[in-house]
Design a protein around this motif. Structure first.
Motif, short mmCIF file in Angstrom:
data_model
loop_
_atom_site.label_atom_id
_atom_site.label_comp_id
_atom_site.label_asym_id
_atom_site.label_seq_id
_atom_site.Cartn_x
_atom_site.Cartn_y
_atom_site.Cartn_z
N SER A 29 0.85 -1.18 0.00
CA SER A 29 0.00 0.00 0.00
C SER A 29 0.90 1.24 0.00
O SER A 29 1.62 1.47 0.95
N TRP B 267 -8.67 3.98 -5.94
CA TRP B 267 -8.31 2.57 -6.01
C TRP B 267 -7.83 2.24 -7.42
O TRP B 267 -8.43 2.66 -8.41
N PHE C 48 -4.59 1.63 -3.16
CA PHE C 48 -5.10 2.99 -3.23
C PHE C 48 -3.95 3.92 -3.57
O PHE C 48 -2.88 3.86 -2.94
N VAL D 68 -6.39 -1.12 4.53
CA VAL D 68 -6.65 -1.64 3.19
C VAL D 68 -7.19 -3.06 3.27
O VAL D 68 -8.12 -3.43 2.55
N ALA E 108 -12.84 0.09 -4.61
CA ALA E 108 -13.07 1.47 -5.06
C ALA E 108 -14.41 1.98 -4.56
O ALA E 108 -14.55 3.14 -4.19
#
Lengths: 985, 88
Positions: free
Chosen positions: A408, A423, A430, A547, A562
């Motif tokens: 991430s 996303w 992300f 996440v 998303a």
């Protein structure tokens, strides 16, 4: 004892041994270690207990995201709880203590909570502590308070210094990995003013844990060369140990530098922490990416850590994670670790890859593709894992497990000003939004997969900025060998066939089932799930867990990540101590102290001082034999009324007003007329707010045709100055008027009492007889035979024959001395603000106790002062509102107890005789209370419904706090000398 | 709130040097209808977006300024001396 130090390798200095303690036991480490790497090197894998279930926890990361290895460092006033062992540099004498366990880390009673875990799921607070209501205060809240929290703060004062500083630069680079170094070098070589900040003590970022060869040298050597060149550039400032915490408006960044958190006893002449505010024309975030854990059963067992962390401990600190290691990965990161482990001679049992296809691997380890780890076992230290592959389960004895659920990007700073993370299916992560202004991203924070790409990105971004700022920059590139390129993987959110608790948020003990429950119970929205489960809260703010939680929520709700979106990213990136936020503003530096020019005069007369805002005011002047303050105050009052007294009034606000339109200006800011005030006269003025309420009062003297000397109350000196400036600059800029605050330029003293004139005449050259210097005269006067010029005002706040004399501040004490000497035969005394207050209540004069923002001039009996003829003044229009002349308004009156032996207090309420003490029956309240030695009775001013029409009425003064009822009588607010005979004596 | 304010007299200064009074409304004429005065004294819009405010450079030049800023993005569009501009 499973993890251990290798005989060679890493960037630690094996020749330097540092002693430290953990939970009272002695250990050693080396220079270059963090507390975490040193503990691992000593085989100490159990380092803490978890928040809710008190599960044994080990070190999970090698950086700022660490959720488990939180410790209390130091002792006494230097005790600092919740310090991440992964960020704490090791030093000789470091004392670390584990948290959230009792009586010891190994045997912890709180671990019983694990047995209660069926009742401690998501939302259990809301479900469990509902009833009976009475239990909340007595049982639940104390219980929760005791159980909550991690480390304990100390009650001792922090002995160390902190500071806050500003810095300005063309380019701020956050992070010193390959992209950060290339950005800083490119910009630095081009001549930009660069600041490079990194949260670790050594610069180099991921390069310090990397085994690839860059430009023919090792990665750490490459980074060392870059840092050396940066250090040689005068336009570059390097800030190691500095976490950039927030991105704020105007491209200002907040950063915390840990200046001396790596020494046992900080040098007293430097701060331990420095809070930077960096105004950067531009910034490049080279903050890298955080590796995600995988969510399988027992993934919190000590011995399980992220693959990147394991690689860092191995390559940078020379620490092997165990004797039989396995790796569970969803991407190539696991292979890089595997290869390094085998090169270092650590037995690698298997690499378990969730993918069907992985990269070619040349090592000895067994590669199991299309496989997952469902569970890890071992309690306080990992002993085995259970694998599922090809529909079969297999148990493998291992003592360490590296895991990688993908990366991430650390985009937090880029989102602090309200941007939303995007996303990316391609990157399985992300990413920061595209439309960022003032900052650019470079390196793995963008999803870059290798070192060469990161170097090129950083350099390109910096070169672009340099040319934008008119400088030419040469692009930089690097040739890299032996790097395992990291391609993004398909995310693996949900692992089937899990037996044990699969943790998502390690710090808050949120496991997979909690998120499922939240979604089932209608709290599936990402912001609701956070509050319902506590996922993503506390000191790590979900750096590792968010996440994964979003992925699991998405799966539970049949959405894509998303669509689930992220919670809001807010400053600060990591916790900041209160010390750093308050900086030097503590103790005597918390706020300035204002001392009157007559402070020393008052002190030598034995004054007791009282804090009034920033001022120290002389409150009373006790004499020998006086034991209670009231004795002194009574004596001072009686002496002023029969002889004379001198009081320091220097702290009144003083504003000089000049200019061709000074008269018009003064006339507009006061409600009463000033246009006809003759030169040489003072007048009491009432200043209103635009809504018609009284703002402030004071006397203003016309010293010349276009020269006024205004005094304000002590408390409102600064606000009145700002108000006048507003009127002059914003409302009536066409008026020619100049304002100067001269509060500090003049020492001003009141000389009051029947003998005031006689005494004062001793120093004033001009005649100040009643005929020559009558009531409200105000003039410059010559003093001491022409040696000094002062200002003399015939005004009185005591009801006595009184003057105020102002002399240049530096002469204040000598003038006061002279007056005291001249007054001695006449019985002069020094008197303080307490006696001043008693005398003004006796005379019914108002202060801010009465003009509390709710009263009009008419409410305090000064309605007749308000000009009917002026076309305009501040407050005129709103003062004419109908309701403001209603008889039921609270208006000023006096109150005295029927029996002088009875007392009451300011703030007490007035009830009609016989009325019950209820809100509806409230008739007003006492604003000022004093014992009058003159009348030998308590006296008070009060705001009472229709007060002026009720003189003589018997009422009850009710103190609801003490439940006291005092019979009293409403009276005229002027208790003493209503005809003002003494004033005009 | 913007972190740095460009004072027309002092240049770019940190916000801590300033005090904010609020909406930069024009003071009605003394003989304006009372309704106008009510609006001036008591009514405030609370826009998301462009907003004109009176700021006082208390710890600087002590001039009153009209700062035009965006309440959502905090971007400062304009900052000028209050005397040079009749508020709108």
């Amino acid at each position: 004892m499973t993890s251990y130090r290798l005989n060679q390798g890493g960037l630690v200095d094996r020749a330097t041994t540092l002693d430290f303690t953990f939970d009272g036991r002695s250990f050693t480490g080396h220079a270059g270690d963090t507390l975490a790497s040193a503990l691992l090197a000593n085989g100490q894998r159990l380092v803490g207990r978890s928040f809710k279930y008190h599960r044994p926890r080990g070190i999970l990361t090698a950086g700022a995201a660490e959720p488990n290895a939180l410790m209390t460092i130091g002792s006494g006033g230097r005790t600092e709880p919740n310090t991440r062992a992964t960020m704490q540099e090791l030093y000789a004498g470091l004392e670390a203590v584990s948290q959230n366990r009792w009586p010891s880390l190994d045997r912890d009673v709180g671990a019983l909570n694990s047995l209660l875990s069926p009742f401690l799921g998501a939302g259990f607070y809301y479900k469990t502590f509902m009833w009976p209501a009475a239990f909340w205060e007595k049982l639940y809240e104390p219980f929760i308070r005791k159980a909550a929290g991690l480390g304990r703060a100390t009650y001792e004062a922090d002995p160390d210094a902190y500071e806050k500083v500003w810095a300005h630069c063309d380019l701020l680079v956050v992070g010193s990995g390959p992209a950060g170094l290339s950005s800083a070098l490119t910009a630095g070589r081009a001549g930009l003013r660069v600041i490079l900040a990194d949260e670790h003590h050594a610069l180099g970022g991921s390069l310090l844990s990397e085994t690839a060869v860059i430009d023919g040298v090792s990665a750490p050597e490459f980074s060392a060369r870059c840092v050396e060149e940066l250090r040689s550039l005068p336009n570059v400032r390097l800030l190691p140990r500095t976490t950039v915490l927030g991105w704020f408006d105007s491209n200002v960044f907040g950063a915390l530098e840990r200046v001396q958190k790596h020494v046992a006893v900080p040098a007293a002449n430097r701060p331990v922490e420095r809070f930077w505010r960096i105004a950067a024309k531009h910034a490049i975030l080279a903050t890298g990416a955080e590796e995600r854990p995988l969510v399988f059963g027992g993934n919190d067992t000590p011995g399980v850590m992220t693959a990147t962390a394991m690689r860092s401990y191995l390559n940078r600190f020379g620490v092997a994670p165990g004797k039989k290691v396995a790796i569970f990965t969803t991407n190539n990161s696991g292979y890089a670790l595997g290869s390094d482990l085998e090169s270092a001679g650590v037995a690698l049992t298997a690499i378990i890859d969730s993918r069907a296809d992985g990269p070619a691997y040349s090592g000895q380890a067994r590669i199991i593709r299309n496989a997952v780890v469902t569970d890890a076992f071992g309690g306080k230290s990992l002993t085995s894992i259970r694998i599922k592959h090809d529909g079969r389960f297999e148990t493998m004895d291992v003592d360490a497990l590296g895991m990688s659920g993908g990366f991430s990007p650390v985009i937090h700073l880029a989102l602090h000003r309200g941007g939303k993370a995007q996303w990316s299916d391609e990157r399985a992560a992300f990413l920061a939004p595209d439309d960022l202004k003032g900052i650019a991203l470079a390196g793995s924070v963008t999803g870059a997969g290798n070192i060469a790409e990161s170097v090129a990105q950083g350099s390109t971004q910096a070169a672009g900025l340099a040319s934008m700022m008119g400088k030419s920059a040469a692009a930089m590139s690097a040739s890299v060998e032996g790097e395992m390129e990291n391609r993004p993987s398909r995310p693996l959110w949900f692992i089937p066939d899990v037996i044990g608790k699969a943790f998502v948020d390690f710090q808050n003990d949120v496991h997979r089932a909690d998120l499922k429950l939240a979604a089932q119970e209608g709290y599936g929205h990402v912001e609701l799930a956070k509050r319902y489960t506590t996922n993503g809260m506390a000191t790590d703010q979900g750096k590792l867990s968010n996440v994964n939680a979003i992925g699991l929520l998405a799966q539970a709700r049949g959405l894509s990540p998303a669509e689930v979106g992220t919670t809001t990213f807010r400053p600060f990136y990591t916790p900041v101590s209160f010390g750093a936020l308050s900086g030097a503003s503590k103790g005597k530096h918390f706020q300035p102290v204002r001392k009157s020019p007559l402070h020393d005069w008052a002190a030598k007369h034995g004054a007791v001082f009282v804090d009034t805002g920033l001022w120290y005011r002389s409150a009373w002047f006790p004499r020998e034999g006086e034991t209670a303050w009231r004795e002194s105050v009574d004596r001072e009052v009686l002496n002023v009324r029969s002889n004379a007294g001198l009081c320091d009034v220097s702290m009144l606000g003083k504003i000089e007003i000049t200019g061709r339109d000074a008269t018009t200006f003064v006339d507009r800011v006061y409600a009463n007329g000033f246009a006809k005030l003759p030169v040489g006269k003072a007048r009491y003025g009432l200043m209103l707010r635009e809504d018609g309420m009284i703002y402030d009062d004071g006397t203003t003297s016309r010293l010349g045709e276009n020269r006024y000397y205004m005094t304000t109350t002590t408390a409102y000196a600064a606000p009145v100055m700002s108000h006048l400036e507003f009127c002059a600059q914003a409302l009536w800029p066409e008026l020619d008027v100049r304002l100067a605050s001269v509060t500090d330029q003049w020492a001003q003293m009141a000389i009051a009492g029947p003998k005031a004139r006689t005494i004062l005449q001793g120093i004033v050259d001009e005649d100040i007889s009643e005929a020559a210097f009558g009531f409200l005269a105000a003039r410059e006067v010559s003093l001491f035979g022409g040696k000094l010029t002062g200002m003399l005002f015939r005004i009185s706040f005591s009801g006595e024959l009184a003057y105020e004399i102002a002399v240049p501040a530096g002469y204040g004490e000598s003038v006061a001395d002279a007056l005291m000497a001249l007054g001695e035969p006449h019985g002069i005394c020094a008197y303080g603000v307490e006696a001043l207050g008693v005398m003004r209540v006796e005379k019914g004069f108002i202060t801010h106790s009465e003009i509390n923002g709710t009263v009009t001039p008419a409410d305090v009996g000064l309605g007749k002062m308000v000009s009917r003829t002026k076309q305009d003044f501040i407050g005129k229009q709103m003062l004419s509102r109908e309701g403001l002349s209603h008889p039921s308004r609270l208006r000023l009156a006096g109150v005295m107890p029927l029996d002088p032996a009875h007392t009451f207090k300011g703030g007490a309420h007035i009830l009609s005789k016989g009325a019950e003490a209820t809100l509806e029956n409230d008739q007003g309240y006492v604003t000022s209370y004093a014992w009058s030695p003159t009348l030998q009775s308590p006296i008070a001013l009060a705001l009472i419904v229709n007060g002026p029409d009720r003189h003589g009425e018997e009422v009850v003064v009710w103190n609801g706090l003490l439940n006291e009822f005092t019979p009293a009588r409403i009276c005229d607010p002027v208790f003493f000398d209503p005809a003002n005979e003494k004033l005009h004596a | 709130m913007a972190s740095l304010i460009t004072c027309p007299h002092c240049g770019q200064r940190p916000k801590e040097e300033f005090a904010i009074k609020g909406a930069a409304l024009a003071r009605p004429a003394p003989d304006a209808p009372q309704g106008e005065w009510y609006d001036y004294v008591f009514l405030r819009t609370n826009p998301r977006g462009r907003y004109e405010e009176y700021w006082h450079h208390v710890s600087g030049c002590r001039r009153w300024l009209v700062v035009t800023r965006d309440t959502a993005s905090h971007a400062v569009e304009d900052c000028r001396d209050a005397a040079e501009r009749a508020p709108t």
